[in-house]
Design an enzyme around this catalytic site. Structure first.
Site, PDB file in Angstrom:
ATOM      1  N   HIS A 219     -56.114  10.220  43.750  1.00 39.25           N
ATOM      2  CA  HIS A 219     -56.674  11.572  43.623  1.00 39.25           C
ATOM      3  C   HIS A 219     -57.696  11.597  42.474  1.00 39.25           C
ATOM      4  CE1 HIS A 219     -56.725  15.950  43.004  1.00 39.25           C
ATOM      5  NE2 HIS A 219     -56.252  16.041  44.240  1.00 39.25           N
TER       6      HIS A 219
ATOM      7  N   ASP B 218     -53.839  22.846  47.696  1.00 42.68           N
ATOM      8  CA  ASP B 218     -53.900  24.294  47.804  1.00 42.68           C
ATOM      9  C   ASP B 218     -55.003  24.818  46.886  1.00 42.68           C
ATOM     10  OD1 ASP B 218     -52.533  23.935  45.392  1.00 42.68           O
ATOM     11  OD2 ASP B 218     -51.148  25.587  45.724  1.00 42.68           O
TER      12      ASP B 218
ATOM     13  N   PHE C 113     -61.570  21.791  46.717  1.00 42.24           N
ATOM     14  CA  PHE C 113     -62.245  21.205  45.545  1.00 42.24           C
ATOM     15  C   PHE C 113     -63.438  22.025  45.043  1.00 42.24           C
ATOM     16  CE2 PHE C 113     -60.062  17.563  47.489  1.00 42.24           C
ATOM     17  CZ  PHE C 113     -59.312  17.129  46.400  1.00 42.24           C
TER      18      PHE C 113
ATOM     19  N   TYR D 147     -57.407  26.619  44.017  1.00 41.75           N
ATOM     20  CA  TYR D 147     -57.313  26.804  42.564  1.00 41.75           C
ATOM     21  C   TYR D 147     -56.643  28.154  42.297  1.00 41.75           C
ATOM     22  CZ  TYR D 147     -60.852  23.071  42.263  1.00 41.75           C
ATOM     23  OH  TYR D 147     -61.534  21.884  42.363  1.00 41.75           O
TER      24      TYR D 147
END
Length: 222
Positions: A186, A64, A77, A66
């Site tokens: 990740h 989701d 990202f 920031y």
């Protein structure tokens, strides 16, 4: 209904008409009036606006947006210009440098990747300020799953880059044998050293695209 302004509208028309989506839009309009929500409302569908369906070569799936002030810009990202680089993005840049020798960028906006054909898609498209995952399970996942399924139907090969357990859980929707799945830990500081660093997703992606007579991605952030 024209929400995106390109071929995505045609492909997602049936989704727009579903009851869950109508309820989702009503809810989103309400919370944007009442609370501080990110990204800016006009950038919720930015990933689809910048990377039309026909142009999708790569999908990088995030969870989701920031949740910090002015960070989210509608691309997974990526952060808005002038915003300090988040730790995950710093690690993505380290791997980019290690993989392709590209100098570590100082800017965090990844619009140039989106325009190259990299769909930077978050599974959940909005978030309340300072409340990570606050818009989980309000309906966005159904919508973005529908997007993944549409891309899975593409005749042209696509690379799906799945970082972390959340993204990897979407693997069962990618059934078309033409596509390539690249998965690893990740890039978060908590997990990057457990398989993200050294995974070489950028060179693997370009090799696959070249092998399929598709123009590779220019991964340089500019």
């Amino acid at each position: 209904m024209k929400l995106v302004g390109n071929n995505w509208d045609l492909l997602l028309e049936s989704e727009y008409q579903k009851e869950y989506f109508k309820k989702l839009i009503l809810y989103i309009n309400k919370v944007y009036r009442e609370k501080i929500i990110f990204p800016p409302k006009n950038k919720i569908l930015r990933a689809l606006e910048l990377t039309d369906y026909d142009n999708v070569k790569v999908v990088i799936l995030g969870q989701d947006p920031y949740h910090g002030d002015k960070e989210a810009n509608g691309l997974s990202f990526s952060v808005s210009e002038g915003v300090k680089l988040p730790p995950s993005l710093k690690n993505i840049y380290k791997e980019l440098n290690d993989d392709l020798g590209i100098s570590i960028p100082s800017v965090g906006t990844l619009e140039c990747w989106a325009k190259e054909g990299v769909l930077l898609l978050n599974s959940v498209l909005t978030v309340e300020k300072d409340r990570p995952a606050s818009h989980k399970d309000i309906g966005w996942e159904k919508f973005t799953d529908a997007i993944i399924k549409k891309i899975n139907e593409k005749n042209t090969p696509v690379v799906f880059i799945l970082w972390g357990n959340f993204a990897r859980a979407k693997k069962n929707m990618i059934t078309n044998k033409k596509h390539l799945i690249i998965e690893s830990a990740h890039p978060s500081p908590f997990s990057a050293r457990y398989g993200f660093f050294g995974s070489k997703p950028f060179s693997k992606t370009n090799k696959f695209l070249i092998d399929n007579n598709i123009k590779p991605i220019n991964w340089e952030v500019r």
